[in-house]
Design a protein around this motif. Structure first.
Motif, PDB file in Angstrom:
ATOM      1  N   UNK A  50      38.106  39.303  36.476  1.00 47.32           N
ATOM      2  CA  UNK A  50      39.261  38.642  35.860  1.00 47.32           C
ATOM      3  C   UNK A  50      39.753  37.478  36.707  1.00 47.32           C
ATOM      4  N   UNK A  51      39.819  37.687  38.025  1.00 47.69           N
ATOM      5  CA  UNK A  51      40.242  36.613  38.928  1.00 47.69           C
ATOM      6  C   UNK A  51      39.256  35.446  38.888  1.00 47.69           C
ATOM      7  N   UNK A  52      37.953  35.754  38.830  1.00 44.90           N
ATOM      8  CA  UNK A  52      36.934  34.714  38.764  1.00 44.90           C
ATOM      9  C   UNK A  52      37.064  33.910  37.474  1.00 44.90           C
ATOM     10  N   UNK A  53      37.251  34.601  36.349  1.00 45.37           N
ATOM     11  CA  UNK A  53      37.417  33.900  35.071  1.00 45.37           C
ATOM     12  C   UNK A  53      38.646  32.996  35.103  1.00 45.37           C
ATOM     13  N   UNK A  54      39.732  33.496  35.670  1.00 48.22           N
ATOM     14  CA  UNK A  54      40.959  32.694  35.765  1.00 48.22           C
ATOM     15  C   UNK A  54      40.733  31.466  36.656  1.00 48.22           C
ATOM     16  N   UNK A  55      40.025  31.660  37.777  1.00 46.53           N
ATOM     17  CA  UNK A  55      39.746  30.534  38.681  1.00 46.53           C
ATOM     18  C   UNK A  55      38.856  29.496  37.980  1.00 46.53           C
TER      19      UNK A  55
END
Length: 197
Positions: A50-55
């Motif tokens: 999720x953090x990677x997608x947001x970044x």
């Protein structure tokens, strides 16, 4: 002095895990069974995904914003180049007006006088040269007489009662208007037809 229950293999694992943050360690020894450890690892991976997608999404937005800023800057530079002479052009219009007035008010009999003929020809040549320079820089005269009033290009100064033209038609031009490329440099000051009383 090792505990009888302590396995030498566990000691090697403990040494290797030294310095690893607690959040990443499997806390199976604290009562979590193997299923719970796997579940917590899945939660951690899901959170990281999720953090990677947001970044990645943030990076795409930032890249789009940079492109938009670049396009705006390029347009501003093009406009600055195209319209850099606007202030100077406005100032030189009064010179063109005075030159046109001088030609219009030069009496016809003086135009034929041998002594003044060359003088008048010189004034006309100067006006032609000024018009040519205006053309080179994208400065064009606004057509007005005989056309319907266009508030984007004409400034109505007075209404003239007449039956010779439709109401709202420009019948007199008091001062020429000019455009610089596609922008208004100065509106034409005009008289507009109206129905007689």
């Amino acid at each position: 002095m090792t505990n009888e229950n302590e396995n030498p293999r566990d000691e090697a694992v403990e040494k290797e895990l030294a310095g690893v943050p607690d959040a990443l360690l499997d806390k199976g020894a604290e009562g979590a069974d193997e299923g719970q450890a796997g579940h917590s690892l899945e939660n951690a991976l899901s959170s990281l995904r999720g953090d990677l997608e947001q970044a990645q999404q943030d990076m795409l937005y930032a890249r789009a914003e940079v492109q938009n800023v670049r396009r705006r800057m390029e347009k501003d530079v093009q406009d600055a180049r195209a319209y850099a002479a606007t202030g100077f052009a406005r100032d030189i219009l009064s010179v063109a007006d005075n030159l046109a007035r001088a030609i219009d008010h030069f009496p016809a009999e003086m135009r034929e006088d041998e002594k003044l003929k060359n003088f008048f020809a010189g004034i006309e040549a100067t006006q032609r040269e000024l018009d040519k320079v205006f053309g080179v820089h994208g400065i064009t005269r606004i057509a007005s007489k005989g056309l319907p009033l266009d508030p984007n290009q004409h400034q109505a100064m007075l209404e003239i009662p007449t039956n010779d033209a439709e109401p709202g038609t420009v019948v007199q031009e008091m001062q020429a208007g000019y455009m610089i490329k596609d922008r208004l440099l100065r509106p034409a000051m005009v008289g507009v037809a109206k129905k007689p009383d």
